[in-house]
Design a protein around this motif. Structure first.
Motif, PDB file in Angstrom:
ATOM      1  N   ARG A 178       0.760  -1.117  -0.308  1.00 46.02           N
ATOM      2  CA  ARG A 178      -0.128   0.406   0.023  1.00 46.02           C
ATOM      3  C   ARG A 178       0.618   1.430   0.015  1.00 46.02           C
ATOM      4  O   ARG A 178       0.546   2.073  -0.867  1.00 46.02           O
ATOM      5  N   GLU A 179       1.894   1.042   1.339  1.00 46.77           N
ATOM      6  CA  GLU A 179       2.924   2.517   1.298  1.00 46.77           C
ATOM      7  C   GLU A 179       3.770   2.942  -0.596  1.00 46.77           C
ATOM      8  O   GLU A 179       4.053   4.011  -0.966  1.00 46.77           O
ATOM      9  N   ASN A 180       3.268   1.544  -0.878  1.00 46.91           N
ATOM     10  CA  ASN A 180       4.438   1.612  -2.836  1.00 46.91           C
ATOM     11  C   ASN A 180       3.384   2.105  -3.744  1.00 46.91           C
ATOM     12  O   ASN A 180       3.686   1.797  -5.039  1.00 46.91           O
ATOM     13  N   GLY A 181       1.828   1.838  -3.105  1.00 51.36           N
ATOM     14  CA  GLY A 181       0.984   2.223  -4.599  1.00 51.36           C
ATOM     15  C   GLY A 181       0.318   1.250  -5.098  1.00 51.36           C
ATOM     16  O   GLY A 181      -0.051   1.418  -6.312  1.00 51.36           O
ATOM     17  N   LEU A 182       0.772  -0.277  -4.631  1.00 50.83           N
ATOM     18  CA  LEU A 182       0.393  -1.154  -5.206  1.00 50.83           C
ATOM     19  C   LEU A 182      -0.851  -1.628  -4.955  1.00 50.83           C
ATOM     20  O   LEU A 182      -0.902  -1.763  -3.743  1.00 50.83           O
ATOM     21  N   GLY A 183      -1.415  -2.610  -5.476  1.00 52.80           N
ATOM     22  CA  GLY A 183      -3.101  -3.951  -5.121  1.00 52.80           C
ATOM     23  C   GLY A 183      -1.987  -4.870  -4.654  1.00 52.80           C
ATOM     24  O   GLY A 183      -1.137  -4.835  -5.873  1.00 52.80           O
ATOM     25  N   TYR A 184      -3.357  -5.004  -4.392  1.00 57.14           N
ATOM     26  CA  TYR A 184      -2.885  -6.436  -4.215  1.00 57.14           C
ATOM     27  C   TYR A 184      -3.935  -7.672  -4.400  1.00 57.14           C
ATOM     28  O   TYR A 184      -5.067  -7.373  -4.181  1.00 57.14           O
ATOM     29  N   SER A 185      -3.898  -9.135  -4.703  1.00 55.84           N
ATOM     30  CA  SER A 185      -4.652 -10.230  -4.751  1.00 55.84           C
ATOM     31  C   SER A 185      -3.786 -11.209  -3.730  1.00 55.84           C
ATOM     32  O   SER A 185      -3.389 -11.766  -4.248  1.00 55.84           O
ATOM     33  N   VAL A 186      -4.026 -11.423  -2.578  1.00 60.48           N
ATOM     34  CA  VAL A 186      -3.334 -11.996  -1.874  1.00 60.48           C
ATOM     35  C   VAL A 186      -3.901 -13.380  -1.154  1.00 60.48           C
ATOM     36  O   VAL A 186      -5.529 -12.738  -0.433  1.00 60.48           O
ATOM     37  N   ASP A 187      -3.368 -14.732  -1.536  1.00 60.11           N
ATOM     38  CA  ASP A 187      -3.955 -15.738  -0.407  1.00 60.11           C
ATOM     39  C   ASP A 187      -4.057 -15.673   1.594  1.00 60.11           C
ATOM     40  O   ASP A 187      -2.384 -14.654   1.631  1.00 60.11           O
ATOM     41  N   ILE A 188      -4.261 -15.885   2.020  1.00 61.17           N
ATOM     42  CA  ILE A 188      -5.003 -16.096   3.903  1.00 61.17           C
ATOM     43  C   ILE A 188      -4.945 -17.189   4.049  1.00 61.17           C
ATOM     44  O   ILE A 188      -5.505 -17.912   3.000  1.00 61.17           O
ATOM     45  N   LEU A 189      -4.700 -17.643   5.504  1.00 61.38           N
ATOM     46  CA  LEU A 189      -5.577 -18.147   6.134  1.00 61.38           C
ATOM     47  C   LEU A 189      -6.769 -17.918   6.524  1.00 61.38           C
ATOM     48  O   LEU A 189      -6.810 -17.058   6.764  1.00 61.38           O
ATOM     49  N   GLY A 190      -7.693 -19.361   6.754  1.00 59.15           N
ATOM     50  CA  GLY A 190      -9.158 -19.366   6.924  1.00 59.15           C
ATOM     51  C   GLY A 190      -9.077 -18.592   8.840  1.00 59.15           C
ATOM     52  O   GLY A 190      -9.648 -17.952   9.451  1.00 59.15           O
ATOM     53  N   SER A 191      -7.890 -19.345   9.329  1.00 58.58           N
ATOM     54  CA  SER A 191      -7.949 -17.793  10.743  1.00 58.58           C
ATOM     55  C   SER A 191      -7.796 -16.669  11.028  1.00 58.58           C
ATOM     56  O   SER A 191      -7.794 -16.792  11.835  1.00 58.58           O
ATOM     57  N   THR A 192      -7.605 -15.911   9.770  1.00 56.88           N
ATOM     58  CA  THR A 192      -6.656 -15.072   9.609  1.00 56.88           C
ATOM     59  C   THR A 192      -8.478 -14.146  10.377  1.00 56.88           C
ATOM     60  O   THR A 192      -9.049 -13.870  10.421  1.00 56.88           O
ATOM     61  N   LYS A 193      -8.048 -12.588  11.433  1.00 56.63           N
ATOM     62  CA  LYS A 193      -8.908 -12.248  11.971  1.00 56.63           C
ATOM     63  C   LYS A 193      -9.008 -10.799  11.649  1.00 56.63           C
ATOM     64  O   LYS A 193      -8.109 -10.498  11.119  1.00 56.63           O
ATOM     65  N   MET A 194     -10.702 -10.242  11.656  1.00 57.47           N
ATOM     66  CA  MET A 194     -11.082  -9.209  10.316  1.00 57.47           C
ATOM     67  C   MET A 194     -12.468  -8.933  11.274  1.00 57.47           C
ATOM     68  O   MET A 194     -13.127  -9.800  12.086  1.00 57.47           O
ATOM     69  N   TRP A 195     -12.523  -7.692  10.922  1.00 52.64           N
ATOM     70  CA  TRP A 195     -14.302  -6.945  10.910  1.00 52.64           C
ATOM     71  C   TRP A 195     -14.755  -7.118  10.360  1.00 52.64           C
ATOM     72  O   TRP A 195     -13.710  -6.466   8.644  1.00 52.64           O
ATOM     73  N   ARG A 196     -15.929  -6.750   9.761  1.00 55.04           N
ATOM     74  CA  ARG A 196     -17.152  -6.462   8.983  1.00 55.04           C
ATOM     75  C   ARG A 196     -16.529  -4.769   8.656  1.00 55.04           C
ATOM     76  O   ARG A 196     -16.500  -4.642   9.598  1.00 55.04           O
ATOM     77  N   ALA A 197     -16.100  -4.044   7.097  1.00 54.84           N
ATOM     78  CA  ALA A 197     -16.502  -3.073   7.151  1.00 54.84           C
ATOM     79  C   ALA A 197     -17.442  -2.315   6.801  1.00 54.84           C
ATOM     80  O   ALA A 197     -18.381  -3.000   5.792  1.00 54.84           O
ATOM     81  N   ASP A 198     -17.645  -1.086   7.705  1.00 57.41           N
ATOM     82  CA  ASP A 198     -19.439  -0.492   6.855  1.00 57.41           C
ATOM     83  C   ASP A 198     -18.472   0.473   5.321  1.00 57.41           C
ATOM     84  O   ASP A 198     -18.022   0.563   4.217  1.00 57.41           O
ATOM     85  N   ALA A 199     -19.812   1.141   5.486  1.00 55.77           N
ATOM     86  CA  ALA A 199     -20.144   1.577   3.569  1.00 55.77           C
ATOM     87  C   ALA A 199     -18.358   3.077   3.869  1.00 55.77           C
ATOM     88  O   ALA A 199     -17.854   3.123   2.964  1.00 55.77           O
ATOM     89  N   GLN A 200     -19.066   3.437   5.177  1.00 53.55           N
ATOM     90  CA  GLN A 200     -16.594   4.321   5.143  1.00 53.55           C
ATOM     91  C   GLN A 200     -15.754   3.494   5.113  1.00 53.55           C
ATOM     92  O   GLN A 200     -14.785   4.282   5.542  1.00 53.55           O
ATOM     93  N   GLY A 201     -15.949   2.093   5.437  1.00 53.57           N
ATOM     94  CA  GLY A 201     -14.750   1.222   5.773  1.00 53.57           C
ATOM     95  C   GLY A 201     -14.270   1.066   6.735  1.00 53.57           C
ATOM     96  O   GLY A 201     -12.927   1.245   6.998  1.00 53.57           O
ATOM     97  N   ARG A 202     -14.658   1.880   7.777  1.00 59.84           N
ATOM     98  CA  ARG A 202     -14.459   1.798   9.133  1.00 59.84           C
ATOM     99  C   ARG A 202     -14.939  -0.298  10.054  1.00 59.84           C
ATOM    100  O   ARG A 202     -15.960  -0.435   9.497  1.00 59.84           O
ATOM    101  N   ARG A 203     -14.656  -0.711  11.029  1.00 61.33           N
ATOM    102  CA  ARG A 203     -14.892  -1.334  11.501  1.00 61.33           C
ATOM    103  C   ARG A 203     -16.462  -1.718  11.787  1.00 61.33           C
ATOM    104  O   ARG A 203     -16.591  -1.097  13.177  1.00 61.33           O
ATOM    105  N   ARG A 204     -16.793  -2.956  11.661  1.00 62.94           N
ATOM    106  CA  ARG A 204     -17.746  -3.216  12.798  1.00 62.94           C
ATOM    107  C   ARG A 204     -18.496  -4.545  13.343  1.00 62.94           C
ATOM    108  O   ARG A 204     -17.673  -5.611  12.408  1.00 62.94           O
ATOM    109  N   GLY A 205     -18.965  -4.446  13.770  1.00 63.32           N
ATOM    110  CA  GLY A 205     -19.517  -6.219  14.381  1.00 63.32           C
ATOM    111  C   GLY A 205     -18.294  -6.312  15.499  1.00 63.32           C
ATOM    112  O   GLY A 205     -17.127  -5.642  15.888  1.00 63.32           O
ATOM    113  N   PRO A 206     -18.364  -7.896  16.103  1.00 65.48           N
ATOM    114  CA  PRO A 206     -17.113  -8.018  16.362  1.00 65.48           C
ATOM    115  C   PRO A 206     -16.381  -8.940  15.200  1.00 65.48           C
ATOM    116  O   PRO A 206     -16.183  -8.699  14.880  1.00 65.48           O
ATOM    117  N   VAL A 207     -15.169  -9.053  15.765  1.00 71.00           N
ATOM    118  CA  VAL A 207     -13.629  -9.267  15.752  1.00 71.00           C
ATOM    119  C   VAL A 207     -14.064 -11.107  15.010  1.00 71.00           C
ATOM    120  O   VAL A 207     -14.758 -11.800  15.940  1.00 71.00           O
TER     121      VAL A 207
END
Length: 169
Positions: free
Chosen positions: A41-70
């Motif tokens: 991101r810092e170098n201005g590059l986009g990506y499409s990268v594999d991840i593990l199913g255990s990767t933790k995240m939140w749903r993003a709302d329309a403004q890109g903020r995290r919503r709901g539980p991890v």
């Protein structure tokens, strides 16, 4: 240094020499590394990268903020709608799977930036029961279409296939 750290340095050197820029495709050894994704991101590059199913995240709302539980990529797979997508014609049949997408903020990204950076969580559920569910993150814009995200990510499959052919495997 780790492989993701070395790869990030090589990518930064390539960007400095004004090499043509595109989308970085990588397996989960790199995709699960928040520092690697941050360097892209810092170098201005986009990506499409594999991840593990255990990767933790939140749903993003329309403004890109995290919503709901991890949550994990695996748990999103149980709640997302899937759509059949064909990404290319093979020699014997078309290559297709079921894909689902949701905008998320990845937990490990917050260690590198206080600003949430929403990305697409892609989930591939193959028709062939022998293949496992795949998870990936894509930084394509929120306006990108499902087929654009699928074809971009599946470009890695073609690269891997060519690499195997060159090795004679």
């Amino acid at each position: 240094k780790t492989k993701p750290e070395l790869a990030a340095e090589m990518i930064q050197s390539a960007v400095k020499t004004q090499a043509s820029q595109g989308i970085v495709l990588a397996d989960c050894a790199y995709g699960n590394n928040g520092g690697f994704r941050y360097a892209l991101r810092e170098n201005g590059l986009g990506y499409s990268v594999d991840i593990l199913g255990s990767t933790k995240m939140w749903r993003a709302d329309a403004q890109g903020r995290r919503r709901g539980p991890v949550s994990t990529a695996e748990s999103f797979a149980r709640r997302v709608c899937f759509r059949r997508c064909t990404w290319t014609e093979g020699t014997k049949r078309e290559l297709a799977s079921r894909f689902g997408f949701v905008r998320v903020v990845v937990q490990s990204d917050l260690a590198y930036s206080s600003e949430p950076h929403p990305v697409w969580l892609g989930i591939e559920y193959p028709f062939d029961e022998e293949e496992s569910i795949g998870y990936f993150l894509s930084s394509l814009p929120s306006t990108s279409t499902t087929i654009e995200r699928v074809r971009t990510h599946k470009s890695r499959w073609r690269t891997e296939r060519m690499y195997q052919d060159l090795k004679g495997v």
